[in-house]
Design a protein around this motif. Structure first.
Motif, PDB file in Angstrom:
ATOM      1  N   ALA A   1       1.541   5.484   0.180  1.00 32.78           N
ATOM      2  CA  ALA A   1       1.201   5.133   1.557  1.00 32.78           C
ATOM      3  C   ALA A   1       2.268   4.219   2.138  1.00 32.78           C
ATOM      4  CB  ALA A   1      -0.161   4.448   1.610  1.00 32.78           C
ATOM      5  N   TRP A   2       2.576   4.427   3.422  1.00 29.84           N
ATOM      6  CA  TRP A   2       3.562   3.608   4.121  1.00 29.84           C
ATOM      7  C   TRP A   2       2.873   2.382   4.712  1.00 29.84           C
ATOM      8  CZ3 TRP A   2       8.420   2.528   4.515  1.00 29.84           C
ATOM      9  CH2 TRP A   2       8.898   1.846   5.627  1.00 29.84           C
ATOM     10  N   PHE A   3       3.421   1.214   4.430  1.00 29.61           N
ATOM     11  CA  PHE A   3       2.926  -0.040   4.994  1.00 29.61           C
ATOM     12  C   PHE A   3       4.021  -0.595   5.899  1.00 29.61           C
ATOM     13  CE2 PHE A   3       0.202   0.587   1.409  1.00 29.61           C
ATOM     14  CZ  PHE A   3      -1.010   0.021   1.774  1.00 29.61           C
ATOM     15  N   GLY A   4       3.960  -0.231   7.165  1.00 26.32           N
ATOM     16  CA  GLY A   4       4.973  -0.660   8.123  1.00 26.32           C
ATOM     17  C   GLY A   4       4.518  -1.883   8.891  1.00 26.32           C
ATOM     18  N   THR A   5       5.336  -2.234   9.864  1.00 25.29           N
ATOM     19  CA  THR A   5       4.988  -3.362  10.724  1.00 25.29           C
ATOM     20  C   THR A   5       4.094  -2.861  11.852  1.00 25.29           C
ATOM     21  OG1 THR A   5       7.010  -2.999  11.981  1.00 25.29           O
ATOM     22  CG2 THR A   5       7.086  -4.646  10.216  1.00 25.29           C
ATOM     23  N   GLU A   6       3.378  -3.784  12.469  1.00 23.15           N
ATOM     24  CA  GLU A   6       2.493  -3.440  13.578  1.00 23.15           C
ATOM     25  C   GLU A   6       3.319  -3.215  14.836  1.00 23.15           C
ATOM     26  OE1 GLU A   6      -0.801  -2.940  13.189  1.00 23.15           O
ATOM     27  OE2 GLU A   6      -0.497  -3.344  11.064  1.00 23.15           O
TER      28      GLU A   6
ATOM     29  N   ALA B   1       4.028   2.215  15.479  1.00 19.19           N
ATOM     30  CA  ALA B   1       3.812   2.090  14.032  1.00 19.19           C
ATOM     31  C   ALA B   1       3.244   3.368  13.423  1.00 19.19           C
ATOM     32  CB  ALA B   1       2.893   0.908  13.733  1.00 19.19           C
ATOM     33  N   HIS B   2       2.302   3.995  14.110  1.00 16.91           N
ATOM     34  CA  HIS B   2       1.695   5.206  13.550  1.00 16.91           C
ATOM     35  C   HIS B   2       2.690   6.359  13.492  1.00 16.91           C
ATOM     36  CE1 HIS B   2       1.202   5.719  17.875  1.00 16.91           C
ATOM     37  NE2 HIS B   2       1.032   7.011  17.664  1.00 16.91           N
ATOM     38  N   LEU B   3       3.627   6.417  14.446  1.00 16.49           N
ATOM     39  CA  LEU B   3       4.640   7.473  14.422  1.00 16.49           C
ATOM     40  C   LEU B   3       5.658   7.227  13.307  1.00 16.49           C
ATOM     41  CD1 LEU B   3       5.215   7.953  18.250  1.00 16.49           C
ATOM     42  CD2 LEU B   3       3.863   9.367  16.687  1.00 16.49           C
ATOM     43  N   ASP B   4       6.007   5.967  13.080  1.00 15.19           N
ATOM     44  CA  ASP B   4       6.900   5.616  11.973  1.00 15.19           C
ATOM     45  C   ASP B   4       6.252   5.985  10.637  1.00 15.19           C
ATOM     46  OD1 ASP B   4       9.228   4.536  10.763  1.00 15.19           O
ATOM     47  OD2 ASP B   4       8.169   2.650  10.415  1.00 15.19           O
TER      48      ASP B   4
ATOM     49  N   THR C   1     -11.779   2.788  -1.644  1.00 15.65           N
ATOM     50  CA  THR C   1     -12.813   1.785  -1.883  1.00 15.65           C
ATOM     51  C   THR C   1     -12.556   1.081  -3.212  1.00 15.65           C
ATOM     52  OG1 THR C   1     -14.428   3.064  -0.628  1.00 15.65           O
ATOM     53  CG2 THR C   1     -15.299   1.431  -2.161  1.00 15.65           C
ATOM     54  N   GLY C   2     -12.126   1.835  -4.220  1.00 16.91           N
ATOM     55  CA  GLY C   2     -11.858   1.271  -5.545  1.00 16.91           C
ATOM     56  C   GLY C   2     -10.752   0.233  -5.547  1.00 16.91           C
ATOM     57  N   VAL C   3      -9.800   0.353  -4.632  1.00 21.12           N
ATOM     58  CA  VAL C   3      -8.711  -0.620  -4.573  1.00 21.12           C
ATOM     59  C   VAL C   3      -8.951  -1.672  -3.486  1.00 21.12           C
ATOM     60  CG1 VAL C   3      -6.987   0.927  -5.569  1.00 21.12           C
ATOM     61  CG2 VAL C   3      -7.254   0.840  -3.089  1.00 21.12           C
ATOM     62  N   SER C   4     -10.139  -1.666  -2.913  1.00 25.99           N
ATOM     63  CA  SER C   4     -10.557  -2.676  -1.916  1.00 25.99           C
ATOM     64  C   SER C   4      -9.592  -2.778  -0.743  1.00 25.99           C
ATOM     65  CB  SER C   4     -10.709  -4.054  -2.583  1.00 25.99           C
ATOM     66  OG  SER C   4     -11.645  -3.988  -3.618  1.00 25.99           O
ATOM     67  N   ARG C   5      -9.173  -1.635  -0.254  1.00 24.30           N
ATOM     68  CA  ARG C   5      -8.290  -1.583   0.907  1.00 24.30           C
ATOM     69  C   ARG C   5      -8.883  -0.632   1.936  1.00 24.30           C
ATOM     70  NH1 ARG C   5      -3.381  -4.731   0.758  1.00 24.30           N
ATOM     71  NH2 ARG C   5      -3.152  -5.277  -1.405  1.00 24.30           N
ATOM     72  N   PRO C   6      -8.629  -0.878   3.220  1.00 23.63           N
ATOM     73  CA  PRO C   6      -9.084   0.095   4.217  1.00 23.63           C
ATOM     74  C   PRO C   6      -8.297   1.395   4.064  1.00 23.63           C
ATOM     75  CG  PRO C   6      -7.879  -1.704   5.263  1.00 23.63           C
ATOM     76  CD  PRO C   6      -7.994  -2.045   3.805  1.00 23.63           C
ATOM     77  N   MET C   7      -8.973   2.507   4.275  1.00 17.53           N
ATOM     78  CA  MET C   7      -8.330   3.812   4.130  1.00 17.53           C
ATOM     79  C   MET C   7      -7.227   3.946   5.170  1.00 17.53           C
ATOM     80  SD  MET C   7      -9.951   7.663   4.151  1.00 17.53           S
ATOM     81  CE  MET C   7     -11.338   7.164   3.202  1.00 17.53           C
ATOM     82  N   ARG C   8      -6.142   4.585   4.759  1.00 18.75           N
ATOM     83  CA  ARG C   8      -5.028   4.817   5.679  1.00 18.75           C
ATOM     84  C   ARG C   8      -4.401   6.156   5.350  1.00 18.75           C
ATOM     85  NH1 ARG C   8      -2.018  -0.011   5.729  1.00 18.75           N
ATOM     86  NH2 ARG C   8      -0.447   1.047   6.951  1.00 18.75           N
ATOM     87  N   LEU C   9      -3.538   6.606   6.221  1.00 20.23           N
ATOM     88  CA  LEU C   9      -2.830   7.858   6.017  1.00 20.23           C
ATOM     89  C   LEU C   9      -2.015   7.747   4.729  1.00 20.23           C
ATOM     90  CD1 LEU C   9      -2.269  10.613   7.288  1.00 20.23           C
ATOM     91  CD2 LEU C   9      -0.338   9.557   8.485  1.00 20.23           C
ATOM     92  N   SER C  10      -2.158   8.700   3.841  1.00 22.80           N
ATOM     93  CA  SER C  10      -1.486   8.611   2.547  1.00 22.80           C
ATOM     94  C   SER C  10      -1.301   9.991   1.945  1.00 22.80           C
ATOM     95  CB  SER C  10      -2.280   7.718   1.589  1.00 22.80           C
ATOM     96  OG  SER C  10      -3.613   8.169   1.503  1.00 22.80           O
TER      97      SER C  10
END
Length: 184
Positions: free
Chosen positions: A79-84, A88-91, A142-151
């Motif tokens: 998963a990409w973790f970019g800046t806000e 951001a969603h296009l990047d 959910t298992g990694v306690s992070r909000p779901m994101r594009l991945s």
């Protein structure tokens, strides 16, 4: 061997994107771990046995019989973790698109591109995109306690785990001794 596979994936990503700074990193997505900004997080979340190689015969090394290496599948979430920001969603989409291109162009990594001792154990690594169901995807995030994101999810096949113990020497003689049984 597992670490070598993860490092090979990162090397492949960086080799195929020389115009970008190193933009992929192996991370733990567990709660509380900070993901660096502008990084592709490569997270190994599952290791499973390749069941079709489970019953391979014992191997003889010239002295002893031993179990063959266990072949495992490694499952990665990327998963990409970019800046806000407004773009951001296009990047994020562009980075994941580039990742798809890389592994679609190079679904097989030959032994010549693998580090030793991995290259001594396998002829190649096969990388396949995997599409979990919505439920599985939700369970992973959910298992990694992070909000779901594009991945993206990838599976790497043919990773050997060499046994730590050696078997005994081969049987060279079979002998049956007959005698009276003292227990009657």
């Amino acid at each position: 061997m597992i670490r070598e596979v993860t490092e090979t994936l990162l090397r492949t990503i960086h080799r195929e994107t020389p115009n970008l700074e190193p933009w992929a990193t192996a991370v733990s997505l567990h709660d509380g771990v900070n993901i660096p900004a502008n990084q592709l997080a490569v997270f190994l979340y599952r290791i499973g046995e390749q069941t079709h190689s489970r019953n391979r015969p014992m191997e003889f090394d010239g002295e002893r019989y031993m179990r063959p290496p266990m072949m495992v599948q490694l499952h990665y979430l990327m998963a990409w973790f970019g800046t806000e920001g407004p773009e951001a969603h296009l990047d994020e989409q562009a980075r994941l698109d580039r990742l798809i291109q890389i592994f679609h162009s190079h679904p097989i990594i030959p032994a010549s591109d693998l580090p030793s001792p991995l290259s001594d154990q396998v002829e190649r690594l096969a990388i396949r995109m995997w599409s979990p169901t919505d439920e599985e995807r939700n369970e992973i995030w959910t298992g990694v306690s992070r909000p779901m994101r594009l991945s993206l999810f990838y599976q790497v096949e043919a990773v050997p785990i060499v046994p730590t113990t050696r078997g005994g020497p081969p049987i060279t003689e079979q002998r049956i001794n007959y005698g009276e049984w003292a227990g009657s």
